[in-house]
Structures are given as C-alpha cells and as structure tokens.
Motif scaffolding. Structure first.
Motif, PDB file in Angstrom:
ATOM      1  N   THR A  27       0.880  -1.379   0.025  1.00 14.32           N
ATOM      2  CA  THR A  27       0.073   0.030   0.037  1.00 14.32           C
ATOM      3  C   THR A  27       1.125   1.305   0.017  1.00 14.32           C
ATOM      4  O   THR A  27       0.444   2.186  -0.628  1.00 14.32           O
ATOM      5  CB  THR A  27      -1.063  -0.134   1.213  1.00 14.32           C
ATOM      6  N   PHE A  28       1.939   1.248   0.705  1.00 18.03           N
ATOM      7  CA  PHE A  28       2.725   2.429   0.769  1.00 18.03           C
ATOM      8  C   PHE A  28       3.546   2.536  -0.743  1.00 18.03           C
ATOM      9  O   PHE A  28       3.497   3.936  -0.888  1.00 18.03           O
ATOM     10  CB  PHE A  28       3.965   2.158   1.823  1.00 18.03           C
ATOM     11  N   GLN A  29       3.773   1.592  -1.376  1.00 18.79           N
ATOM     12  CA  GLN A  29       4.162   1.610  -2.777  1.00 18.79           C
ATOM     13  C   GLN A  29       3.162   2.365  -3.555  1.00 18.79           C
ATOM     14  O   GLN A  29       3.518   3.648  -4.280  1.00 18.79           O
ATOM     15  CB  GLN A  29       4.389   0.556  -3.475  1.00 18.79           C
ATOM     16  N   GLU A  30       2.001   2.084  -3.447  1.00 18.55           N
ATOM     17  CA  GLU A  30       0.699   2.924  -4.174  1.00 18.55           C
ATOM     18  C   GLU A  30       0.882   4.231  -3.821  1.00 18.55           C
ATOM     19  O   GLU A  30       0.818   5.451  -4.581  1.00 18.55           O
ATOM     20  CB  GLU A  30      -0.289   2.236  -3.732  1.00 18.55           C
ATOM     21  N   ALA A  31       1.048   4.695  -2.358  1.00 24.93           N
ATOM     22  CA  ALA A  31       0.911   5.859  -2.022  1.00 24.93           C
ATOM     23  C   ALA A  31       2.081   6.774  -2.270  1.00 24.93           C
ATOM     24  O   ALA A  31       2.037   7.807  -2.606  1.00 24.93           O
ATOM     25  CB  ALA A  31       0.932   5.957  -0.379  1.00 24.93           C
ATOM     26  N   ALA A  87      -4.580   5.959  -0.701  1.00 28.20           N
ATOM     27  CA  ALA A  87      -4.217   4.550  -1.048  1.00 28.20           C
ATOM     28  C   ALA A  87      -5.010   3.452  -0.333  1.00 28.20           C
ATOM     29  O   ALA A  87      -5.356   2.570  -0.786  1.00 28.20           O
ATOM     30  CB  ALA A  87      -2.698   4.261  -0.847  1.00 28.20           C
ATOM     31  N   VAL A  88      -5.189   3.514   1.096  1.00 26.49           N
ATOM     32  CA  VAL A  88      -5.764   2.751   2.152  1.00 26.49           C
ATOM     33  C   VAL A  88      -7.383   2.478   1.389  1.00 26.49           C
ATOM     34  O   VAL A  88      -7.994   1.501   1.240  1.00 26.49           O
ATOM     35  CB  VAL A  88      -5.819   2.984   3.400  1.00 26.49           C
ATOM     36  N   VAL A  89      -8.027   3.803   1.145  1.00 28.63           N
ATOM     37  CA  VAL A  89      -9.516   3.954   1.297  1.00 28.63           C
ATOM     38  C   VAL A  89      -9.563   3.502  -0.098  1.00 28.63           C
ATOM     39  O   VAL A  89     -10.842   2.730  -0.505  1.00 28.63           O
ATOM     40  CB  VAL A  89      -9.907   5.392   1.324  1.00 28.63           C
ATOM     41  N   SER A  90      -8.854   3.625  -1.112  1.00 30.99           N
ATOM     42  CA  SER A  90      -9.380   3.382  -2.491  1.00 30.99           C
ATOM     43  C   SER A  90      -9.220   1.664  -2.789  1.00 30.99           C
ATOM     44  O   SER A  90      -9.581   1.232  -3.539  1.00 30.99           O
ATOM     45  CB  SER A  90      -8.100   3.844  -3.498  1.00 30.99           C
ATOM     46  N   GLU A  91      -8.352   1.158  -1.747  1.00 28.73           N
ATOM     47  CA  GLU A  91      -8.256  -0.411  -1.833  1.00 28.73           C
ATOM     48  C   GLU A  91      -9.471  -0.859  -1.306  1.00 28.73           C
ATOM     49  O   GLU A  91      -9.947  -2.173  -1.547  1.00 28.73           O
ATOM     50  CB  GLU A  91      -7.054  -0.853  -1.121  1.00 28.73           C
ATOM     51  N   ARG A  97      -5.289  -6.137  -4.591  1.00 26.10           N
ATOM     52  CA  ARG A  97      -4.780  -7.324  -3.920  1.00 26.10           C
ATOM     53  C   ARG A  97      -5.107  -7.621  -2.652  1.00 26.10           C
ATOM     54  O   ARG A  97      -5.181  -6.779  -1.684  1.00 26.10           O
ATOM     55  CB  ARG A  97      -3.332  -7.071  -4.284  1.00 26.10           C
ATOM     56  N   ALA A  98      -5.178  -9.007  -2.433  1.00 27.86           N
ATOM     57  CA  ALA A  98      -5.576  -9.484  -1.015  1.00 27.86           C
ATOM     58  C   ALA A  98      -4.861  -8.925  -0.186  1.00 27.86           C
ATOM     59  O   ALA A  98      -4.914  -8.627   1.079  1.00 27.86           O
ATOM     60  CB  ALA A  98      -5.760 -10.785  -1.030  1.00 27.86           C
ATOM     61  N   ALA A  99      -3.279  -9.094  -0.460  1.00 29.75           N
ATOM     62  CA  ALA A  99      -2.243  -8.647   0.516  1.00 29.75           C
ATOM     63  C   ALA A  99      -2.108  -7.232   0.718  1.00 29.75           C
ATOM     64  O   ALA A  99      -0.923  -6.662  -0.075  1.00 29.75           O
ATOM     65  CB  ALA A  99      -0.855  -9.233   0.235  1.00 29.75           C
ATOM     66  N   SER A 100      -3.030  -6.360   0.823  1.00 29.02           N
ATOM     67  CA  SER A 100      -2.822  -4.696   0.965  1.00 29.02           C
ATOM     68  C   SER A 100      -3.790  -4.330   1.982  1.00 29.02           C
ATOM     69  O   SER A 100      -4.730  -4.972   2.508  1.00 29.02           O
ATOM     70  CB  SER A 100      -3.417  -4.132  -0.477  1.00 29.02           C
ATOM     71  N   LEU A 101      -3.251  -3.264   2.585  1.00 33.47           N
ATOM     72  CA  LEU A 101      -4.115  -2.885   3.859  1.00 33.47           C
ATOM     73  C   LEU A 101      -5.511  -2.528   3.816  1.00 33.47           C
ATOM     74  O   LEU A 101      -6.311  -3.085   4.606  1.00 33.47           O
ATOM     75  CB  LEU A 101      -3.187  -1.548   4.200  1.00 33.47           C
ATOM     76  N   GLY A 102      -5.898  -1.777   2.422  1.00 33.96           N
ATOM     77  CA  GLY A 102      -7.242  -1.786   2.502  1.00 33.96           C
ATOM     78  C   GLY A 102      -8.253  -2.814   2.278  1.00 33.96           C
ATOM     79  O   GLY A 102      -9.163  -2.879   3.028  1.00 33.96           O
ATOM     80  N   VAL A 103      -7.764  -3.676   1.545  1.00 33.37           N
ATOM     81  CA  VAL A 103      -8.602  -5.140   1.341  1.00 33.37           C
ATOM     82  C   VAL A 103      -8.558  -5.910   2.479  1.00 33.37           C
ATOM     83  O   VAL A 103      -9.445  -6.365   2.980  1.00 33.37           O
ATOM     84  CB  VAL A 103      -8.150  -5.841   0.143  1.00 33.37           C
ATOM     85  N   TYR A 104      -7.390  -5.831   3.451  1.00 37.63           N
ATOM     86  CA  TYR A 104      -7.203  -6.667   4.450  1.00 37.63           C
ATOM     87  C   TYR A 104      -8.065  -5.899   5.804  1.00 37.63           C
ATOM     88  O   TYR A 104      -8.823  -6.478   6.284  1.00 37.63           O
ATOM     89  CB  TYR A 104      -5.727  -6.708   5.043  1.00 37.63           C
ATOM     90  N   ILE A 105      -8.095  -4.880   5.602  1.00 38.34           N
ATOM     91  CA  ILE A 105      -8.989  -4.061   6.926  1.00 38.34           C
ATOM     92  C   ILE A 105     -10.405  -4.435   6.537  1.00 38.34           C
ATOM     93  O   ILE A 105     -11.062  -4.644   7.573  1.00 38.34           O
ATOM     94  CB  ILE A 105      -8.693  -2.694   6.788  1.00 38.34           C
ATOM     95  N   LYS A 106     -10.861  -4.038   5.456  1.00 37.38           N
ATOM     96  CA  LYS A 106     -12.416  -4.453   5.020  1.00 37.38           C
ATOM     97  C   LYS A 106     -12.621  -5.801   5.208  1.00 37.38           C
ATOM     98  O   LYS A 106     -13.882  -5.822   5.873  1.00 37.38           O
ATOM     99  CB  LYS A 106     -12.485  -4.182   3.568  1.00 37.38           C
ATOM    100  N   ALA A 123      -3.823  -3.740  11.407  1.00 33.26           N
ATOM    101  CA  ALA A 123      -3.552  -3.265  10.213  1.00 33.26           C
ATOM    102  C   ALA A 123      -3.669  -1.533  10.084  1.00 33.26           C
ATOM    103  O   ALA A 123      -2.912  -1.060   9.467  1.00 33.26           O
ATOM    104  CB  ALA A 123      -4.337  -3.684   9.045  1.00 33.26           C
ATOM    105  N   ILE A 124      -4.788  -1.063  10.946  1.00 32.39           N
ATOM    106  CA  ILE A 124      -4.842   0.518  10.903  1.00 32.39           C
ATOM    107  C   ILE A 124      -3.516   0.747  11.668  1.00 32.39           C
ATOM    108  O   ILE A 124      -2.995   1.964  11.171  1.00 32.39           O
ATOM    109  CB  ILE A 124      -6.259   0.793  11.762  1.00 32.39           C
ATOM    110  N   PHE A 125      -3.162   0.186  12.715  1.00 37.40           N
ATOM    111  CA  PHE A 125      -1.896   0.755  13.221  1.00 37.40           C
ATOM    112  C   PHE A 125      -0.569   0.720  12.390  1.00 37.40           C
ATOM    113  O   PHE A 125       0.142   1.774  12.549  1.00 37.40           O
ATOM    114  CB  PHE A 125      -1.675  -0.008  14.375  1.00 37.40           C
ATOM    115  N   VAL A 126      -0.552  -0.291  11.497  1.00 39.55           N
ATOM    116  CA  VAL A 126       0.466  -0.310  10.297  1.00 39.55           C
ATOM    117  C   VAL A 126       0.475   0.834   9.588  1.00 39.55           C
ATOM    118  O   VAL A 126       1.462   1.674   9.192  1.00 39.55           O
ATOM    119  CB  VAL A 126       0.539  -1.552   9.520  1.00 39.55           C
ATOM    120  N   ALA A 127      -0.734   1.208   9.000  1.00 35.77           N
ATOM    121  CA  ALA A 127      -0.957   2.410   8.076  1.00 35.77           C
ATOM    122  C   ALA A 127      -0.704   3.672   8.813  1.00 35.77           C
ATOM    123  O   ALA A 127      -0.034   4.527   8.223  1.00 35.77           O
ATOM    124  CB  ALA A 127      -2.481   2.174   7.786  1.00 35.77           C
ATOM    125  N   CYS A 128      -1.250   3.772   9.922  1.00 38.21           N
ATOM    126  CA  CYS A 128      -0.708   4.930  10.900  1.00 38.21           C
ATOM    127  C   CYS A 128       0.796   5.032  10.693  1.00 38.21           C
ATOM    128  O   CYS A 128       1.464   6.078  10.739  1.00 38.21           O
ATOM    129  CB  CYS A 128      -1.274   4.987  12.138  1.00 38.21           C
TER     130      CYS A 128
END
Length: 256
Positions: A61-65, A192-196, A201-210, A224-229
């Motif tokens: 996700t960070f790569q996308e961001a 990046a997170v919200v658009s996911e 991809r399954a192994a991405s923060l947005g998809v994982y959180i949802k 996962a939210i802590f990792v994004a923060c």
C-alpha cells in the motif's frame, strides 16, 4: 539543538502515551468487548502474531501511496511553475483549483477502477488526484509570494525570467511547497488505503482491513490500521527531515 528537539516533540509523545493509557483503562473499566474496541495491548499482540502479512500489505500500500505522491506533487509543482509565469491567468485558475480540491476524490474511486483497472493503477490515480491540487495551490502561492519590488530589483540588474525564477521565486516557494508535501504524505496514505476498499490485491492494507472488519475480526483490522498509521507518520517525519535539510534558513528552524 537537543533541547529544541525535546521541546518540539516531547509534548506530542507525552500526549500519545497518555491517550494509549486512557484507552487501555477505559476498555478495562467499562468492560468493552474486543469486537467493539480491543485494548491496545491486544492490538499489539495481534500485530506481533501477524506482522509478516501486515508488513507485506503495508509496504504494498505504501508503494501505491509513494507513486501517487510523486506524480501528484511533481505535477502540482510543475503546473504551479507554469501558471506563475502568467499571474493574471493564475488568478483565474486558482479559485477553480481550490473548488476542485474540495471534491471528495474518494467518491471517484469506483470510476478510477473502471478507467485504470483494479490493480495499482487506479489507486495511484486516486492518490495523484488527491495530492495534485493541494500542492498546486500551495506552490503557486509560493511562486507568487515575492514582492513586486523584489522582482523589479532583479530586472534592474538585467536578470532574465529564468534567473528570477531560480534565484527568487523558487527559494521563496520552498516553505510553501514543503508544507504541501507534508500534508500530502498523510493524504497519500489515506487515499491508497481507502481506494483499496473498492478492490485490489488481497495482501494490501485496505482489502485486509475491509475483509477482517466484515468478519468482526476487529483486532486484526486495528492492527492493520496501526501499520497504516505508522507508515503515514514515518512518511511525514521523513518529509519534515528533508525540509529541515533543504531549507535550514527558514525562520521556523532558526535558533533563538
């Protein structure tokens, strides 16, 4: 230098520790169920158990961001530099840019998937749109910030337009540009997170959180939210450090 650093960051660190402690006490005192709001120590335990997957998802996700940030901010600065060449035209464009930046770009995420596909392209496009306008507006104000008398003084010394831009407008705009960059670091992670959430991809923060939240696996979702923060804060601090290195002459970095 050390005392300045402590004076700047120690209150924020103290407030963070105080908020975590209050969170822990409230969950324990009010007997809040874990699926509603897990305690911080439970989230840390979950993070420890699933860190390989969370780190992989976070880096993806960070790569996308990061790609969206580079494109949006780069194009924003470039467009502002071009617009500053004609101040009258920039005064016409600026209100529309401000109005456009108020559009909830996340609402365009489903359309971005239609245009760019469900892979990284749509996420990068969303982040690019979210970071372009704040950078354009702030950079344009920076390029136009030198006074008319300063520009006339440069012209009296037979400075060309390129020299005026490089030696006057660009240095004056750097504090504005870095302010926009710092704002866009967190915006890019949010985008990046919200658009996911709309697919990816399954192994991405947005998809994982949802997916975890829909199964009431809130501990995993909070981890996962802590990792994004953490990634967003690290990105912001990296930009703040770069600003300190590039514009050490700015008034906010001078010693008393």
């Amino acid at each position: 230098m050390k005392s300045n650093w402590m004076r700047e960051y120690l209150p924020a660190a103290f407030m963070f520790v105080l908020a975590i402690a209050a969170w822990e006490v409230l969950v324990w005192a009010l007997h809040i169920q874990f699926y509603l709001l897990p305690a911080p120590h439970v989230i840390v335990e979950t993070l420890t158990e699933h860190y390989p997957l969370l780190v992989e998802a976070g880096l993806f996700t960070f790569q996308e961001a990061l790609m969206g940030f580079a494109l949006g901010c780069g194009l924003g600065v470039l467009a502002a530099a071009v617009a500053s060449r004609w101040p009258a035209a920039s005064e016409i464009v600026l209100p529309y840019a401000i109005a456009t930046s108020a559009v909830p770009v996340i609402a365009l995420a489903p359309l971005a998937i239609v245009w760019f596909g469900v892979d990284q392209g749509s996420k990068v496009a969303i982040v690019t749109m979210m970071t372009f306008f704040p950078t354009f507006i702030s950079a344009l104000r920076g390029f136009l910030s030198p006074s008319a008398s300063s520009v006339e003084l440069m012209r009296s010394y037979a400075a060309s337009d390129v020299e005026i831009f490089l030696k006057l407008r660009l240095p004056a705009s750097l504090p504005y540009i870095f302010t926009a960059f710092k704002v866009c670091t967190t915006l890019s992670m949010i985008g990046a997170v919200v658009s996911e959430y709309f697919g990816g991809r399954a192994a991405s923060l947005g998809v994982y959180i949802k997916s975890q939240a829909s199964l009431f696996h809130t501990r995993e979702a909070w981890a996962a939210i802590f990792v994004a923060c953490a990634l967003g804060i690290a990105f912001y601090l990296s930009m703040a450090l770069l600003e300190r290195l590039v514009v050490p002459w700015h008034v906010t970095f001078r010693r008393n």
